[in-house]
Motif scaffolding. Sequence first.
Motif, PDB file in Angstrom:
ATOM      1  N   GLY A  89     -11.407 -26.133   8.391  1.00  0.00           N
ATOM      2  CA  GLY A  89      -9.994 -26.248   8.741  1.00  0.00           C
ATOM      3  C   GLY A  89      -9.293 -27.307   7.917  1.00  0.00           C
ATOM      4  N   GLU A  90      -9.986 -28.429   7.692  1.00  0.00           N
ATOM      5  CA  GLU A  90      -9.399 -29.511   6.896  1.00  0.00           C
ATOM      6  C   GLU A  90      -9.215 -29.084   5.449  1.00  0.00           C
ATOM      7  N   LEU A  91     -10.222 -28.348   4.941  1.00  0.00           N
ATOM      8  CA  LEU A  91     -10.144 -27.901   3.554  1.00  0.00           C
ATOM      9  C   LEU A  91      -9.008 -26.892   3.381  1.00  0.00           C
ATOM     10  N   GLN A  92      -8.833 -26.041   4.406  1.00  0.00           N
ATOM     11  CA  GLN A  92      -7.742 -25.071   4.335  1.00  0.00           C
ATOM     12  C   GLN A  92      -6.401 -25.812   4.292  1.00  0.00           C
ATOM     13  N   ARG A  93      -6.313 -26.949   4.993  1.00  0.00           N
ATOM     14  CA  ARG A  93      -5.076 -27.736   4.969  1.00  0.00           C
ATOM     15  C   ARG A  93      -4.852 -28.352   3.587  1.00  0.00           C
ATOM     16  N   VAL A  94      -5.953 -28.754   2.944  1.00  0.00           N
ATOM     17  CA  VAL A  94      -5.842 -29.282   1.574  1.00  0.00           C
ATOM     18  C   VAL A  94      -5.273 -28.206   0.654  1.00  0.00           C
ATOM     19  N   VAL A  95      -5.774 -26.971   0.831  1.00  0.00           N
ATOM     20  CA  VAL A  95      -5.311 -25.867  -0.013  1.00  0.00           C
ATOM     21  C   VAL A  95      -3.823 -25.615   0.234  1.00  0.00           C
ATOM     22  N   ILE A  96      -3.408 -25.715   1.502  1.00  0.00           N
ATOM     23  CA  ILE A  96      -1.982 -25.523   1.804  1.00  0.00           C
ATOM     24  C   ILE A  96      -1.162 -26.641   1.149  1.00  0.00           C
ATOM     25  N   ALA A  97      -1.665 -27.877   1.225  1.00  0.00           N
ATOM     26  CA  ALA A  97      -0.963 -29.003   0.589  1.00  0.00           C
ATOM     27  C   ALA A  97      -0.805 -28.741  -0.897  1.00  0.00           C
ATOM     28  N   ARG A  98      -1.854 -28.233  -1.526  1.00  0.00           N
ATOM     29  CA  ARG A  98      -1.816 -27.944  -2.949  1.00  0.00           C
ATOM     30  C   ARG A  98      -0.804 -26.845  -3.260  1.00  0.00           C
ATOM     31  N   ALA A  99      -0.753 -25.854  -2.375  1.00  0.00           N
ATOM     32  CA  ALA A  99       0.199 -24.765  -2.591  1.00  0.00           C
ATOM     33  C   ALA A  99       1.639 -25.250  -2.450  1.00  0.00           C
ATOM     34  N   LEU A 100       1.835 -26.332  -1.678  1.00  0.00           N
ATOM     35  CA  LEU A 100       3.207 -26.811  -1.434  1.00  0.00           C
ATOM     36  C   LEU A 100       3.709 -27.755  -2.521  1.00  0.00           C
ATOM     37  N   THR A 101       2.840 -28.166  -3.450  1.00  0.00           N
ATOM     38  CA  THR A 101       3.222 -29.193  -4.420  1.00  0.00           C
ATOM     39  C   THR A 101       4.483 -28.849  -5.191  1.00  0.00           C
ATOM     40  N   LEU A 102       4.569 -27.631  -5.698  1.00  0.00           N
ATOM     41  CA  LEU A 102       5.675 -27.315  -6.608  1.00  0.00           C
ATOM     42  C   LEU A 102       6.864 -26.714  -5.873  1.00  0.00           C
ATOM     43  N   LYS A 103       7.021 -27.070  -4.594  1.00  0.00           N
ATOM     44  CA  LYS A 103       8.140 -26.603  -3.769  1.00  0.00           C
ATOM     45  C   LYS A 103       8.314 -25.092  -3.858  1.00  0.00           C
TER      46      LYS A 103
END
Lengths: 312, 305
Positions: B151-165
């Motif tokens: 679950g934490e790793l999936q959140r990291v992936v979401i954070a990465r997807a959000l980087t470029l707005k």
Amino acid sequence: MSDVLLKVSGVSVSIPTGQGAVHAVDDAAFSINKHEVFSLIGESGSGKSILGQAIMRLLPPNAVFSGKVELGGMEISALSEKEMQKVRGKTVASIAQNPYLAMNPGIRVGTQIAEPMRAHLGMSKEEAKARTCRALKYFDIIPPEVREREYPFQYSGGMLQRAMVAMGTAADPELIIADEPTKGVDVLKKRNIAAIFQKVASDGCAFLLITHDVGFARAMSDRIAVNYCGQIIEIAGRDAFFKEPLHPYSQALLDAVPERGMHPIPGSSPSMIEVPEGCRFHPRCPYKTDRCLTNPPVVKLEGRCVRCWIYA
Amino acid sequence: MLKAENLRCVYTSGLIKTVKKTAVCGVDLEICPGETVAIVGESGCGKSTLAKMLVQQLEPTSGEVFFDGTKLTGMNWKNLRKFMGKIQLIPQNPDDVVDPRWTVERSVAEPFVICGGFSREEISANVAALFEEVGLSAEHRPRYPHELSGGELQRVVIARALTLKPELLVCDEATSMLDVSVQAFIVTMLKEIQKKRGLGLVFITHDLEAAKAVSDRVLVMYAGEIVEEGKDVFDRPLHPYTRALMDAVQYASLEVVLPEDVGPLPDGFSGCSYYKLCRERTEACKESQKLRNVSERLVRCWKAK
């Protein structure tokens, strides 16, 4: 009580690791009656699978086991490995999660299904083959004479799953332990698995389903046990459980299901190495009081039990 | 915002005996800003192929994808790059996205580095803000992927997807391997982020209950086609396949027929793709089926009323 098939009392398992011992199972106690479908639900990493492996005596070699497992009046936790081999596959069988990994790709499916019959029932090759064909036909793998001679790669996923169940039930076991049978499987295949399990259960076989799929457990089981951080925190009949879960964790778990609005449980699962003191759920519990810092008792209420101070 | 027209994808394999498999055939799709669209269907129905075509990871065999009116398909790599940050994919398995030998912090910072134009301090501040946005604390940042839970790793992936707005997130089975409570957390978080940033969300899943809980609009896929599309699909299913899915969720009828049991449709069959499995089939189903508009709903079945 004579209709108790499996009785687990005071079972604890810990696995030493570099960071300290993982207390995967702590003081597990429950019993499964004959012809009963019993589900053990809980999150991944809560020690469900280890408990299943402890019953089958298939734990990793470094695991430390204590407690007592009785199967049909016989204490299987005290048997030697040689004696255990006679029980495993005969009285208690397991069905693995992934049929592609559980089957040997180089051996014909028929031979693999016949293996428990040959080993446990002392059947001749011909007898075993005839019975394998009957089993395949029973699970709609037709034509059985042709399919029996094929290899796992020639089967489709659903067929192989059914062949696995045929293999698990080959020696007429009294108890089947199925570990996460529906993980990552879509709705139609899930219903297919439910259908074959119900078919086997209607023949009088008891089941221990280890799953994190609440919906599947609801459709299948007679009784439900909830596992949290290595402890069984609630055991109840299915209808009573879904109508009114008692333990705060059970309530939170059911509220997280999409049908009930997907409310996440606050906080995160505790580490299994440094478990919280007292009640293991207290850091995330909305009803916590000071007494939760001491170990909660297992409270028995009409036909169910719960490990919580609220009901003490 | 995102518009796809008549998307098709055919996979070919084999050199001498070439086998062609149509994964997606003729999908039209439109997503508005701030909208959540769920795409449901069984495994192997072409959901993931469709997702990959939407985010330009896969070139469609034919058909076009438009983003805010600009045609993305067939665009050269240099121009396409400007749009890549606007549409992001969150895959089923977070391990596929992050480098196991990098700290998760570095993985999240990577898009900033690739884009250029950010100072080191800016990157570090942005990464910290993103970690906070997905509910991870500072102590998670210097860790490696194997030190985090699923679950934490999936959140990291979401954070990465959000980087470029991004303006659109495509979640391909993003929660189907997770526990119910973690799934609930991720879904609630995605909805919050969507509300705050006004994102479009495409939610691809085989979990009908989850789809029902999150989406504004649902598309049901079968054999590469959209068989039903509308708002309250699960309350009032019109296509026989949608009804079969609904039965399966409730474990209603235990008589199970899987597509692999009945075998493929005969060559040259141009009728309804669900013909062999449909319980209500008639001779008229051998005619090819078009998506029809039936009471604010698109259904690919001539019988639907």
